[in-house]
Design a protein around this motif. Structure first.
Motif, PDB file in Angstrom:
ATOM      1  N   GLU A   9       0.836  -1.151   0.073  1.00 60.85           N
ATOM      2  CA  GLU A   9      -0.087  -0.049   0.027  1.00 60.85           C
ATOM      3  C   GLU A   9       0.879   1.309   0.162  1.00 60.85           C
ATOM      4  O   GLU A   9       1.938   1.071   0.522  1.00 60.85           O
ATOM      5  N   ILE A  10       0.362   2.222  -0.542  1.00 62.48           N
ATOM      6  CA  ILE A  10       1.129   3.439  -0.535  1.00 62.48           C
ATOM      7  C   ILE A  10       0.801   4.094   0.699  1.00 62.48           C
ATOM      8  O   ILE A  10      -0.411   4.371   1.501  1.00 62.48           O
ATOM      9  N   ASP A  11       1.677   4.834   1.158  1.00 61.50           N
ATOM     10  CA  ASP A  11       1.829   5.688   2.639  1.00 61.50           C
ATOM     11  C   ASP A  11       1.630   7.014   2.155  1.00 61.50           C
ATOM     12  O   ASP A  11       2.250   7.834   1.467  1.00 61.50           O
ATOM     13  N   PRO A  12       0.286   7.374   2.522  1.00 63.91           N
ATOM     14  CA  PRO A  12      -0.454   8.563   2.052  1.00 63.91           C
ATOM     15  C   PRO A  12       0.527   9.921   2.618  1.00 63.91           C
ATOM     16  O   PRO A  12       0.275  11.063   2.124  1.00 63.91           O
ATOM     17  N   SER A  13       1.221   9.598   3.632  1.00 64.68           N
ATOM     18  CA  SER A  13       2.107  10.940   4.290  1.00 64.68           C
ATOM     19  C   SER A  13       3.323  11.249   2.996  1.00 64.68           C
ATOM     20  O   SER A  13       3.897  12.304   3.309  1.00 64.68           O
ATOM     21  N   THR A  14       3.746  10.190   2.408  1.00 64.17           N
ATOM     22  CA  THR A  14       4.535  10.602   1.230  1.00 64.17           C
ATOM     23  C   THR A  14       4.147  11.153  -0.169  1.00 64.17           C
ATOM     24  O   THR A  14       4.931  11.554  -0.705  1.00 64.17           O
ATOM     25  N   PRO A  16       2.858  14.088  -2.422  1.00 62.47           N
ATOM     26  CA  PRO A  16       2.568  15.521  -2.181  1.00 62.47           C
ATOM     27  C   PRO A  16       1.119  15.756  -2.395  1.00 62.47           C
ATOM     28  O   PRO A  16       0.240  15.197  -2.982  1.00 62.47           O
ATOM     29  N   LEU A  17       0.733  16.742  -1.503  1.00 65.14           N
ATOM     30  CA  LEU A  17      -0.680  17.252  -1.407  1.00 65.14           C
ATOM     31  C   LEU A  17      -1.190  17.830  -2.933  1.00 65.14           C
ATOM     32  O   LEU A  17      -2.200  17.638  -3.420  1.00 65.14           O
TER      33      LEU A  17
END
Length: 65
Positions: A9-14, A16-17
């Protein structure tokens, strides 16, 4: 099949917004001063000259009936 190809899974904190894409700056394009313009003109004129020459040769070599 999902178990075989599932990586993680992709870490949402990495992530960019907001994506910010800045296109590279290009100089002003002036088609009159490029060799591409001359080539395009020749691609149009040379076939017309060949066609005109073919008609001239045909008219001078045609027998009068």
């Amino acid at each position: 099949m999902m178990d075989k190809y599932y990586i993680g899974e992709i870490d949402p904190s990495t992530v960019p917004l907001k994506r910010s894409y800045v296109p590279p700056e290009q100089s002003q394009y002036n088609p009159d001063k490029t060799s591409e313009f001359v080539i395009k003109i020749l691609q149009f004129l040379v076939p017309l000259l060949i066609l005109g020459l073919a008609f001239v040769v045909r008219n001078y070599t045609k027998k009068e009936e």
